[in-house]
Every structure is written in structure tokens, then in C-alpha cells.
Design a protein around this motif. Structure first.
Motif, mmCIF file in Angstrom:
data_model
loop_
_atom_site.group_PDB
_atom_site.id
_atom_site.type_symbol
_atom_site.label_atom_id
_atom_site.label_comp_id
_atom_site.label_asym_id
_atom_site.label_seq_id
_atom_site.Cartn_x
_atom_site.Cartn_y
_atom_site.Cartn_z
ATOM 1 N N ASP A 1 -8.490 -1.366 5.384
ATOM 2 C CA ASP A 1 -8.921 -0.362 4.418
ATOM 3 C C ASP A 1 -10.283 -0.704 3.807
ATOM 4 O OD1 ASP A 1 -8.151 -2.485 2.847
ATOM 5 O OD2 ASP A 1 -7.089 -1.267 1.358
ATOM 6 N N LYS B 1 1.137 4.212 -2.682
ATOM 7 C CA LYS B 1 0.756 5.551 -2.226
ATOM 8 C C LYS B 1 1.864 6.581 -2.476
ATOM 9 C CE LYS B 1 -1.627 8.542 0.390
ATOM 10 N NZ LYS B 1 -2.971 9.040 0.039
ATOM 11 N N SER C 1 -0.551 5.792 6.711
ATOM 12 C CA SER C 1 0.382 6.306 5.704
ATOM 13 C C SER C 1 0.656 7.795 5.926
ATOM 14 C CB SER C 1 -0.167 6.074 4.292
ATOM 15 O OG SER C 1 -1.280 6.901 4.018
ATOM 16 N N GLU C 2 -0.366 8.538 6.351
ATOM 17 C CA GLU C 2 -0.167 9.954 6.666
ATOM 18 C C GLU C 2 0.670 10.112 7.930
ATOM 19 O OE1 GLU C 2 -1.030 12.685 4.925
ATOM 20 O OE2 GLU C 2 -1.699 11.321 3.349
ATOM 21 N N GLU D 1 -4.980 4.499 5.466
ATOM 22 C CA GLU D 1 -4.715 5.846 4.957
ATOM 23 C C GLU D 1 -4.179 6.750 6.071
ATOM 24 O OE1 GLU D 1 -4.518 9.134 2.339
ATOM 25 O OE2 GLU D 1 -4.678 6.984 1.972
ATOM 26 N N TYR E 1 0.836 -1.206 0.000
ATOM 27 C CA TYR E 1 0.000 0.000 0.000
ATOM 28 C C TYR E 1 0.871 1.257 0.000
ATOM 29 C CZ TYR E 1 -3.503 3.431 1.409
ATOM 30 O OH TYR E 1 -4.315 4.537 1.463
#
Length: 214
Positions: A164, A19, A202-203, A199, A15
């Protein structure tokens, strides 16, 4: 920005590559060939193999370590090899140069027979329920020990039930555990947990890269 992502064919690693690859120069390490496009280079091998790790001559800005054996009931020796030996080799490598290591860990490092209520300064439990929680706890210890020894910056990110969609692997694992009757409640069910959307994770990793301190 140059980023090396380990475990790039796994759920999280795959992922993150997808990304980040449009924004950064991505390198990967995986046990099998990584067929993702726009990856600068893929190194294929086992991080627990010291010779393989030392053969990687690379200078990047950041390393994101997603490689892990997440099987809670894995053989202790294999679990240690996959979760601990690999991180030791990664940090001690003289040929891999980077500014900071982002080590993806887990809330399971606190998984014991007692209720989990932790903060940044909480001490580890003396005993863990599974080889996974035990070796991931040790992996954090090695990240701190060898990063300091080699004057390398590091961040440790503890996640919980990364998902997710309804098809996420974590839900399949939970369903299988319930069907096999090996799903357990800590302290007779008094166990509070949470989930992490991939998500947000990842941030969070990018926040660590930009603002995180040891």
C-alpha cells in the motif's frame, strides 16, 4: 453482515478490519490481543490448537482467513502447522457457523523451477521451491477437501506482493533478500510477476463474498 477475520493483527488482517469495521459487524482471531476499536469480539489463541478453535462459539456470515506464516524458509513442520493445521481446524469446527470461507492464498503455490504461466484451471506443480509455497498449496487442497466434506462454501484468492506504500512489509522483505543474497530468479530470470495493491484486494474480497462460487 457479520464477518470473522483471522490473523487480524497481521498486515492484511489489520487493514481489512480497519476497512470493514464501519460497515460490518467484525469479529477477529489473533495470537495476541487485538486492540482495534469497533471490533465486536476478539478471540486470542492459535488456530493450530484444535481445543482453542472448538472453544469459539460463533455464528457469522463470512470468514476471511488471513492467518498465515509467510516466511518462505520457515521450518517445514512449523510452516505446515501454521498454514495447514489451522485451516483444517477452522473448517472442521462444529461450533463456528458461517456461510462462506474466503481463504487468502498466494501465487507462490505455483512457485517451482519452471516459468509461471497459470490460469484458474492450472494444475499445481509436483514440487515447490520453499516450505511456504508448499504448505500454502496444501492449504488450498484442504480448503477444497474439508469445505466440500462439511458442505461449506469457499473462495480461494491468490495474491502477489501485497502493498500500500513504500513502507509496506513486502518491500522490506525484498530488500533484505537482496542484501542477504538469497533473492533468486526462477528459470535464470525468466520470471514474470505482479503486485497487488491492498485496496484492490479488499474490494476483491467483497466481490467474492457477493458473487464468488466454489
Amino acid at each position: 453482515m457479520k464477518i470473522l477475520i483471522t490473523g487480524s493483527t497481521g498486515y492484511l488482517g489489520n487493514y481489512l478490519v480497519d476497512k470493514y469495521r464501519d460497515f460490518y459487524e467484525i469479529y477477529t482471531i489473533s495470537r495476541k490481543q487485538d486492540n482495534l476499536l469497533k471490533v465486536k469480539r476478539n478471540f486470542v489463541g492459535d488456530l493450530a490448537d484444535n481445543n482453542f478453535v472448538n472453544s469459539i462459539n460463533l455464528n457469522v456470515d463470512y470468514v476471511i482467513n488471513c492467518a498465515a506464516n509467510t516466511n518462505h524458509y520457515e521450518n517445514q513442520i512449523k510452516s505446515f502447522k501454521d498454514n495447514c493445521k489451522s485451516i483444517i481446524n477452522l473448517i472442521n469446527s462444529k461450533n463456528l457457523i458461517y456461510k462462506k470461507l474466503i481463504h487468502i492464498s498466494t501465487e507462490a503455490v505455483f512457485l517451482s523451477n519452471y516459468k509461471i504461466s497459470v490460469s484458474e484451471k492450472s494444475e499445481y506443480p509436483k514440487k515447490n521451491l520453499t516450505p511456504y509455497s508448499r504448505t500454502k498449496k496444501l492449504s488450498e487442497y484442504y480448503v477444497k477437501k474439508y469445505s466440500r466434506k462439511n458442505n461449506r462454501e469457499y473462495n480461494i484468492l491468490r495474491t502477489r506482493l501485497v502493498w500500500d506504500s513504500k513502507k509496506s512489509p513486502v518491500f522490506k522483505k525484498l530488500n533484505n533478500a537482496i542484501n542477504k543474497k538469497i533473492f533468486f530468479f526462477v528459470d535464470k530470470g525468466d520470471y514474470f510477476t505482479s503486485a497487488t495493491h491492498i485496496e484492490n484486494l479488499s474490494e476483491g474480497i467483497i466481490k467474492c463474498i457477493k458473487n464468488g462460487v466454489n
